[in-house]
Motif scaffolding. Structure first.
Motif, PDB file in Angstrom:
ATOM      1  N   VAL A  22       0.916  -1.320   0.053  1.00  8.93           N
ATOM      2  CA  VAL A  22      -0.022   0.115   0.112  1.00  8.93           C
ATOM      3  C   VAL A  22       0.717   1.185   0.040  1.00  8.93           C
ATOM      4  O   VAL A  22       1.820   1.418   0.852  1.00  8.93           O
ATOM      5  N   GLY A  23       0.414   2.093  -0.884  1.00  8.93           N
ATOM      6  CA  GLY A  23       1.372   3.372  -1.011  1.00  8.93           C
ATOM      7  C   GLY A  23       0.845   4.322   0.131  1.00  8.93           C
ATOM      8  O   GLY A  23      -0.445   4.419   0.692  1.00  8.93           O
ATOM      9  N   LEU A  24       1.511   5.581   0.326  1.00  7.36           N
ATOM     10  CA  LEU A  24       1.224   6.569   1.256  1.00  7.36           C
ATOM     11  C   LEU A  24       0.823   8.036   0.388  1.00  7.36           C
ATOM     12  O   LEU A  24       0.347   8.961   0.933  1.00  7.36           O
ATOM     13  N   HIS A  25       1.088   7.919  -0.836  1.00  2.60           N
ATOM     14  CA  HIS A  25       0.933   9.336  -1.834  1.00  2.60           C
ATOM     15  C   HIS A  25       0.313   8.646  -2.896  1.00  2.60           C
ATOM     16  O   HIS A  25       0.630   7.480  -3.597  1.00  2.60           O
ATOM     17  N   PRO A  26      -0.515   9.739  -3.677  1.00  4.29           N
ATOM     18  CA  PRO A  26      -1.223   9.324  -4.576  1.00  4.29           C
ATOM     19  C   PRO A  26      -0.265   9.119  -6.030  1.00  4.29           C
ATOM     20  O   PRO A  26       0.795   9.627  -6.098  1.00  4.29           O
ATOM     21  N   PHE A  27      -0.245   7.824  -6.485  1.00  7.20           N
ATOM     22  CA  PHE A  27       0.376   7.458  -7.581  1.00  7.20           C
ATOM     23  C   PHE A  27       1.765   7.211  -7.241  1.00  7.20           C
ATOM     24  O   PHE A  27       2.697   7.177  -8.037  1.00  7.20           O
ATOM     25  N   GLY A  28       2.021   6.975  -5.997  1.00  5.17           N
ATOM     26  CA  GLY A  28       3.566   7.093  -5.557  1.00  5.17           C
ATOM     27  C   GLY A  28       3.900   5.443  -5.404  1.00  5.17           C
ATOM     28  O   GLY A  28       3.070   4.538  -5.507  1.00  5.17           O
ATOM     29  N   ARG A  29       5.217   5.278  -4.865  1.00  6.17           N
ATOM     30  CA  ARG A  29       5.622   3.740  -4.633  1.00  6.17           C
ATOM     31  C   ARG A  29       5.006   3.206  -3.287  1.00  6.17           C
ATOM     32  O   ARG A  29       4.289   3.958  -2.552  1.00  6.17           O
ATOM     33  N   ALA A  30       4.622   1.903  -3.315  1.00  3.77           N
ATOM     34  CA  ALA A  30       4.157   1.282  -2.197  1.00  3.77           C
ATOM     35  C   ALA A  30       5.204   1.267  -0.968  1.00  3.77           C
ATOM     36  O   ALA A  30       6.369   0.982  -1.314  1.00  3.77           O
ATOM     37  N   GLN A  31       4.806   1.581   0.160  1.00  2.00           N
ATOM     38  CA  GLN A  31       5.458   1.632   1.569  1.00  2.00           C
ATOM     39  C   GLN A  31       4.641   0.797   2.683  1.00  2.00           C
ATOM     40  O   GLN A  31       5.913   0.619   3.538  1.00  2.00           O
ATOM     41  N   LEU A  32       3.696   0.301   2.430  1.00  2.00           N
ATOM     42  CA  LEU A  32       3.138  -0.198   3.833  1.00  2.00           C
ATOM     43  C   LEU A  32       3.026  -1.687   3.546  1.00  2.00           C
ATOM     44  O   LEU A  32       2.709  -2.039   2.235  1.00  2.00           O
ATOM     45  N   VAL A  67      -5.217   6.973   4.083  1.00  2.00           N
ATOM     46  CA  VAL A  67      -4.520   6.755   2.907  1.00  2.00           C
ATOM     47  C   VAL A  67      -5.114   7.611   1.712  1.00  2.00           C
ATOM     48  O   VAL A  67      -6.374   7.193   1.515  1.00  2.00           O
ATOM     49  N   PRO A  68      -4.567   8.248   0.749  1.00  2.00           N
ATOM     50  CA  PRO A  68      -5.080   8.781  -0.435  1.00  2.00           C
ATOM     51  C   PRO A  68      -5.681   7.590  -1.189  1.00  2.00           C
ATOM     52  O   PRO A  68      -5.255   6.560  -1.322  1.00  2.00           O
ATOM     53  N   VAL A  69      -6.972   7.779  -1.712  1.00  2.00           N
ATOM     54  CA  VAL A  69      -7.734   6.818  -2.634  1.00  2.00           C
ATOM     55  C   VAL A  69      -6.829   6.573  -3.713  1.00  2.00           C
ATOM     56  O   VAL A  69      -7.157   5.515  -4.327  1.00  2.00           O
ATOM     57  N   ASP A  70      -6.017   7.503  -4.252  1.00  2.00           N
ATOM     58  CA  ASP A  70      -5.133   7.283  -5.483  1.00  2.00           C
ATOM     59  C   ASP A  70      -3.718   6.475  -5.188  1.00  2.00           C
ATOM     60  O   ASP A  70      -3.005   6.216  -6.259  1.00  2.00           O
ATOM     61  N   ALA A  71      -3.562   6.260  -4.075  1.00  2.00           N
ATOM     62  CA  ALA A  71      -2.439   5.465  -3.771  1.00  2.00           C
ATOM     63  C   ALA A  71      -2.654   3.855  -4.172  1.00  2.00           C
ATOM     64  O   ALA A  71      -3.926   3.466  -4.134  1.00  2.00           O
ATOM     65  N   CYS A  72      -1.437   3.372  -4.475  1.00  2.00           N
ATOM     66  CA  CYS A  72      -1.582   2.081  -5.042  1.00  2.00           C
ATOM     67  C   CYS A  72      -1.644   1.037  -3.947  1.00  2.00           C
ATOM     68  O   CYS A  72      -1.497   1.122  -2.767  1.00  2.00           O
ATOM     69  N   ALA A  73      -2.340  -0.291  -4.412  1.00  2.00           N
ATOM     70  CA  ALA A  73      -2.538  -1.644  -3.332  1.00  2.00           C
ATOM     71  C   ALA A  73      -2.641  -2.545  -4.159  1.00  2.00           C
ATOM     72  O   ALA A  73      -3.108  -2.542  -5.378  1.00  2.00           O
ATOM     73  N   THR A  74      -1.981  -3.692  -3.798  1.00  2.00           N
ATOM     74  CA  THR A  74      -2.206  -4.847  -4.290  1.00  2.00           C
ATOM     75  C   THR A  74      -2.883  -5.996  -3.584  1.00  2.00           C
ATOM     76  O   THR A  74      -2.674  -6.079  -2.240  1.00  2.00           O
ATOM     77  N   LEU A  75      -3.735  -6.795  -4.543  1.00  2.00           N
ATOM     78  CA  LEU A  75      -4.711  -7.540  -3.802  1.00  2.00           C
ATOM     79  C   LEU A  75      -3.906  -8.805  -3.170  1.00  2.00           C
ATOM     80  O   LEU A  75      -2.950  -9.389  -3.895  1.00  2.00           O
ATOM     81  N   GLY A  76      -4.153  -9.222  -1.936  1.00  2.00           N
ATOM     82  CA  GLY A  76      -3.615 -10.528  -1.668  1.00  2.00           C
ATOM     83  C   GLY A  76      -2.631 -10.157  -0.410  1.00  2.00           C
ATOM     84  O   GLY A  76      -2.668  -9.197   0.185  1.00  2.00           O
ATOM     85  N   ARG A  77      -2.180 -11.256   0.401  1.00  2.00           N
ATOM     86  CA  ARG A  77      -1.403 -11.088   1.550  1.00  2.00           C
ATOM     87  C   ARG A  77       0.025 -11.407   0.786  1.00  2.00           C
ATOM     88  O   ARG A  77       0.273 -12.374   0.231  1.00  2.00           O
ATOM     89  N   VAL A  78       1.229 -10.973   1.646  1.00  2.00           N
ATOM     90  CA  VAL A  78       2.591 -11.229   1.115  1.00  2.00           C
ATOM     91  C   VAL A  78       3.087 -12.676   1.525  1.00  2.00           C
ATOM     92  O   VAL A  78       2.413 -13.082   2.748  1.00  2.00           O
ATOM     93  N   GLY A  79       3.696 -13.363   0.676  1.00  2.00           N
ATOM     94  CA  GLY A  79       3.785 -14.854   0.912  1.00  2.00           C
ATOM     95  C   GLY A  79       5.018 -14.995   2.182  1.00  2.00           C
ATOM     96  O   GLY A  79       5.487 -14.159   2.738  1.00  2.00           O
TER      97      GLY A  79
END
Length: 352
Positions: free
Chosen positions: A222-232, A263-275
């Motif tokens: 999950v990102g912290l900024h709109p259209f930024g890199r994932a950080q969480l 978190v901003p709604v334009d921040a990235c998020a990937t579905l699923g849980r980290v392996g």
């Protein structure tokens, strides 16, 4: 005497010993056991008795893609003046940093080539190849991602032409801790400039803005900024749950620590849980394994002198009636160090 002993032994056991045929493989006893979750060692040495590592049966046996790595230059915990600013670091095996794509700007389907081990993080990584351009990149491998699967990103303007709210009525009927698989989310807001309707497939490994994720879904990266890199939520077994989202503004997610933050709604998020969730149950078993990973020994404060540590000095095992603290005097257990609260935190994580 020695020859006579050999002759007697050969005469006694000669009928039981069968010579191996040419080309017949030699049977060797296995010194390791891998049950698919953990790999353990036969205690041929005291350090191997407690050693337990996560299974790597499904991972690639070779090295990484050279173009997607850079050399890691070590500092030994020193700054530019040569002073130690990070204790207990130094030595260890040479590594190369894997360049993981945390932005996922490339649109279009991408196929998973293989899963790989990354020495620089607790999670495993997946090598993906764009099905149109053939471009290779690394992403974090979520739970359930296998070689041959197809993932996609909806973070670029080409894939998402308009803002899209997440329809709460589309929430999966399954348990909220599992990611709904093989479902498709359609909305009138997802339209290209040509007028055709866009579909965002809710499969594990797909990346999209938080405004496209249904409420209750489990996400990572999950990102912290709109259209930024994932950080969480990037470490092994980490995940976050989407509690609220909207077409614009801020979404709310719940982290693994129990903290709820905006978190901003334009921040990235990937579905699923980290392996690789079993990483927290690993046991290295020896001090040498720690040294090979770049860690140096840690000396207790009570074993130091008075001028070296607040716990040092005195006769016997004495801390001088002081609360546990760092070498520089900061409280080490429960002491508050944050000067001002974070305005994006709705509810702080529960503390002891």
């Amino acid at each position: 005497m020695f020859r006579q002993a050999i002759q007697r032994a050969s005469a006694a056991f000669g009928s039981r010993l069968r010579p191996l045929a040419i080309g017949q493989p030699v049977r060797r006893m296995a010194n390791t056991t891998d049950d698919g979750q953990f790999k353990s060692w036969k205690p041929l040495a005291p350090t191997l008795r407690q050693r337990r590592m996560t299974s790597r049966k499904e991972l690639h046996k070779g090295g990484p893609v050279r173009e997607l790595t850079v050399a890691k230059r070590r500092t030994g915990g020193r700054n530019n003046t040569g002073r130690i600013t990070c204790r207990h670091r130094g030595g260890g095996a040479k590594r190369r940093i894997r360049l993981v794509d945390f932005r996922r700007k490339e649109p279009g389907p991408q196929q998973v080539v293989r899963l790989e081990y990354d020495p620089g993080r607790s999670a495993h990584i997946a090598l993906i190849k764009h099905m149109s351009t053939g471009k290779l990149s690394y992403i974090l491998a979520p739970v359930g991602l296998k070689a041959g699967a197809v993932v996609q990103s909806y973070m670029s303007p080409e894939s998402v032409a308009a803002e899209t709210p997440a329809d709460s009525a589309e929430v999966a009927e399954a348990d909220s801790t599992e990611v709904p698989g093989a479902q498709e989310y359609t909305s009138e807001g997802l339209k290209r400039k040509t007028g055709t309707q866009q579909r965002a497939t809710l499969d594990v490994g797909n990346c999209m803005p938080l405004k496209m994720v249904p409420i209750g879904s489990v996400v990572h990266n999950v990102g912290l900024h709109p259209f930024g890199r994932a950080q969480l939520a990037r470490s092994a077994g980490a995940a976050a749950q989407v509690l609220f989202t909207a077409p614009t503004g801020l979404a709310q997610i719940k982290l693994a620590s129990g903290e709820i933050r905006r978190v901003p709604v334009d921040a990235c998020a990937t579905l699923g849980r980290v392996g690789n969730a079993n990483h927290k149950h690993e046991l290295l078993g020896s001090a040498g394994a720690r040294r090979r990973r770049g860690w140096r020994p840690t000396v207790r404060g009570t074993a130091m002198n008075t001028h070296d540590h607040p716990h040092g000095g005195g006769r016997g095992k004495s801390k001088g009636n002081k609360h546990p603290r760092s070498p520089w005097g900061k409280l080490a257990k429960g002491g508050k160090t944050r000067l001002k609260p974070n305005s994006m935190v709705v509810r702080a994580r529960p503390r002891r």
